[in-house]
Write a protein that holds these residues in place. Structure first.
Motif, mmCIF file in Angstrom:
data_model
loop_
_atom_site.group_PDB
_atom_site.id
_atom_site.type_symbol
_atom_site.label_atom_id
_atom_site.label_comp_id
_atom_site.label_asym_id
_atom_site.label_seq_id
_atom_site.Cartn_x
_atom_site.Cartn_y
_atom_site.Cartn_z
ATOM 1 N N LEU A 61 1.615 -6.281 -9.325
ATOM 2 C CA LEU A 61 -0.279 -6.415 -8.591
ATOM 3 C C LEU A 61 -1.015 -5.959 -8.105
ATOM 4 O O LEU A 61 -0.364 -4.666 -7.259
ATOM 5 C CB LEU A 61 0.506 -7.396 -7.215
ATOM 6 N N THR A 62 -2.023 -5.833 -8.321
ATOM 7 C CA THR A 62 -3.246 -4.509 -8.171
ATOM 8 C C THR A 62 -3.945 -5.151 -7.027
ATOM 9 O O THR A 62 -4.605 -6.271 -7.825
ATOM 10 C CB THR A 62 -4.096 -3.848 -9.123
ATOM 11 N N LEU A 63 -4.140 -4.629 -5.629
ATOM 12 C CA LEU A 63 -4.924 -5.002 -4.848
ATOM 13 C C LEU A 63 -6.516 -3.870 -4.658
ATOM 14 O O LEU A 63 -5.933 -2.934 -4.686
ATOM 15 C CB LEU A 63 -4.566 -5.003 -3.251
ATOM 16 N N ALA A 64 -7.375 -4.070 -5.476
ATOM 17 C CA ALA A 64 -8.432 -3.380 -5.395
ATOM 18 C C ALA A 64 -9.387 -3.854 -4.831
ATOM 19 O O ALA A 64 -9.027 -3.800 -3.451
ATOM 20 C CB ALA A 64 -9.688 -4.212 -6.692
ATOM 21 N N ALA A 65 -10.514 -3.232 -4.541
ATOM 22 C CA ALA A 65 -11.372 -2.814 -3.398
ATOM 23 C C ALA A 65 -11.494 -3.876 -2.575
ATOM 24 O O ALA A 65 -11.765 -5.435 -2.914
ATOM 25 C CB ALA A 65 -12.603 -2.688 -3.536
ATOM 26 N N GLY A 66 -10.747 -4.333 -1.397
ATOM 27 C CA GLY A 66 -11.345 -4.990 -0.260
ATOM 28 C C GLY A 66 -10.222 -6.297 -0.878
ATOM 29 O O GLY A 66 -9.864 -7.127 0.173
ATOM 30 N N GLY A 67 -8.880 -5.946 -1.350
ATOM 31 C CA GLY A 67 -7.624 -7.042 -1.756
ATOM 32 C C GLY A 67 -6.610 -7.584 -0.747
ATOM 33 O O GLY A 67 -5.719 -7.713 -0.883
ATOM 34 N N ALA A 68 -7.524 -6.647 -0.011
ATOM 35 C CA ALA A 68 -5.731 -7.309 1.667
ATOM 36 C C ALA A 68 -7.061 -7.125 2.431
ATOM 37 O O ALA A 68 -7.907 -6.373 2.801
ATOM 38 C CB ALA A 68 -4.942 -6.728 1.168
ATOM 39 N N ALA A 69 -6.239 -7.938 3.611
ATOM 40 C CA ALA A 69 -6.944 -7.283 4.812
ATOM 41 C C ALA A 69 -5.709 -6.006 5.479
ATOM 42 O O ALA A 69 -5.408 -5.843 5.174
ATOM 43 C CB ALA A 69 -5.980 -8.731 5.821
ATOM 44 N N THR A 70 -7.048 -5.705 6.811
ATOM 45 C CA THR A 70 -5.855 -4.130 7.356
ATOM 46 C C THR A 70 -4.739 -4.541 8.355
ATOM 47 O O THR A 70 -4.629 -5.705 9.085
ATOM 48 C CB THR A 70 -7.351 -3.359 7.837
ATOM 49 N N GLY A 71 -4.292 -3.316 8.571
ATOM 50 C CA GLY A 71 -3.654 -3.749 9.598
ATOM 51 C C GLY A 71 -1.809 -3.846 9.326
ATOM 52 O O GLY A 71 -1.291 -4.048 7.639
ATOM 53 N N GLY A 72 -1.175 -3.693 9.576
ATOM 54 C CA GLY A 72 0.724 -3.676 9.825
ATOM 55 C C GLY A 72 1.105 -2.939 8.536
ATOM 56 O O GLY A 72 0.814 -1.656 8.591
#
Length: 265
Positions: free
Chosen positions: A193-204
């Motif tokens: 699973l590749t999370l590209a630019a902006g691919g998830a929320a911040t934090g944690g």
């Protein structure tokens, strides 16, 4: 029951409630269009014994109720229209595509099952209204991908059971139509699973259950990202990523099928 006789295309333009759509082993590929109507699937759902994949183009509202399954079908929901799963229904092993301004929504105790979710730019897949089959805020999807937005509510979403390698370039967030905070994303399976630019929320934070699991980010983050990713070894079997801000150019999550990778949002 659908077999080899008759037309292989059908348009549903009036409110329709169907108990079960069953395709026999000899059925060819069928294509259905829902145009400005409500299609409610209330029985066993879609049961497909054929080698073909029935496709549904949704320009209306399609809902699965009770304990129904989308089976091995393919749904494409276009802009301004809705595909919903409620009660204890599941997306099964279907391919669920949500296009710009389309909405795929899960409520009650429904789940994504092992389905492939393709969420294109401007589309929304919203899990915030479900608490999962067991009511414990744990839900699943075979895989997620695309530039659209995924709302997880307060749920833990486990993805990867179909072992596909996919890329999410949209946002993965807690909250959604029904609200909720503290969601998490768990990666299992053999795909990446590749999370590209902006691919998830911040934090944690993210934790890998095995040394084989990896999280990779390039040295230069996207313009909107200011946090740095710090990787530290945690014993023999864990990798902890602190101050995670996954608005990076790319982040890849890979884990063995029996282990996995977790991001807390």
């Amino acid at each position: 029951t659908v077999d080899v006789e008759g037309s292989t295309t059908d348009t549903i333009s009036n409110t329709t409630s169907i108990n079960t759509i069953q395709f026999t082993s000899s059925a060819p590929a069928y294509a259905f269009s829902v145009n400005g109507a409500l299609l409610s699937i209330d029985g066993a759902g879609i049961v497909n014994a054929s080698a073909s994949t029935p496709t549904f183009t949704n320009n209306g509202a399609v809902t699965f109720t009770n304990a129904r399954s989308a089976g091995t079908s393919a749904f494409v929901t276009n802009g301004g229209f809705l595909l919903s799963f409620t009660d204890t229904s599941t997306a099964g092993t279907a391919t669920i595509t949500t296009n710009n301004l389309g909405l795929t929504q899960f409520t009650s105790n429904s789940t994504g099952g092992d389905a492939r979710f393709i969420n294109n730019s401007g589309g929304v897949v919203d899990f915030s209204g479900t608490s999962g089959p067991s009511g414990n805020r744990q839900i699943t999807a075979g895989s997620i991908e695309g530039a659209g937005t995924y709302w997880l509510g307060a749920n833990q979403l486990t993805v990867g059971s179909n072992n596909l390698s996919t890329t999410v370039s949209g946002l993965i967030l807690d909250g959604g139509i029904s609200g909720g905070t503290g969601a998490s994303l768990v990666k299992v399976g053999t795909g990446t699973l590749t999370l590209a630019a902006g691919g998830a929320a911040t934090g944690g934070e993210a934790t890998a259950a095995s040394e084989a699991a990896t999280a990779v980010a390039p040295s230069t983050p996207a313009a909107e990202a200011t946090a740095q990713t710090e990787a530290a070894s945690d014993g023999e079997t864990n990798l902890t990523i602190n101050t995670i801000d996954i608005a990076f150019e790319q982040k890849e999550l890979t884990g063995p099928a029996d282990q996995g990778f977790t991001i807390t949002i």
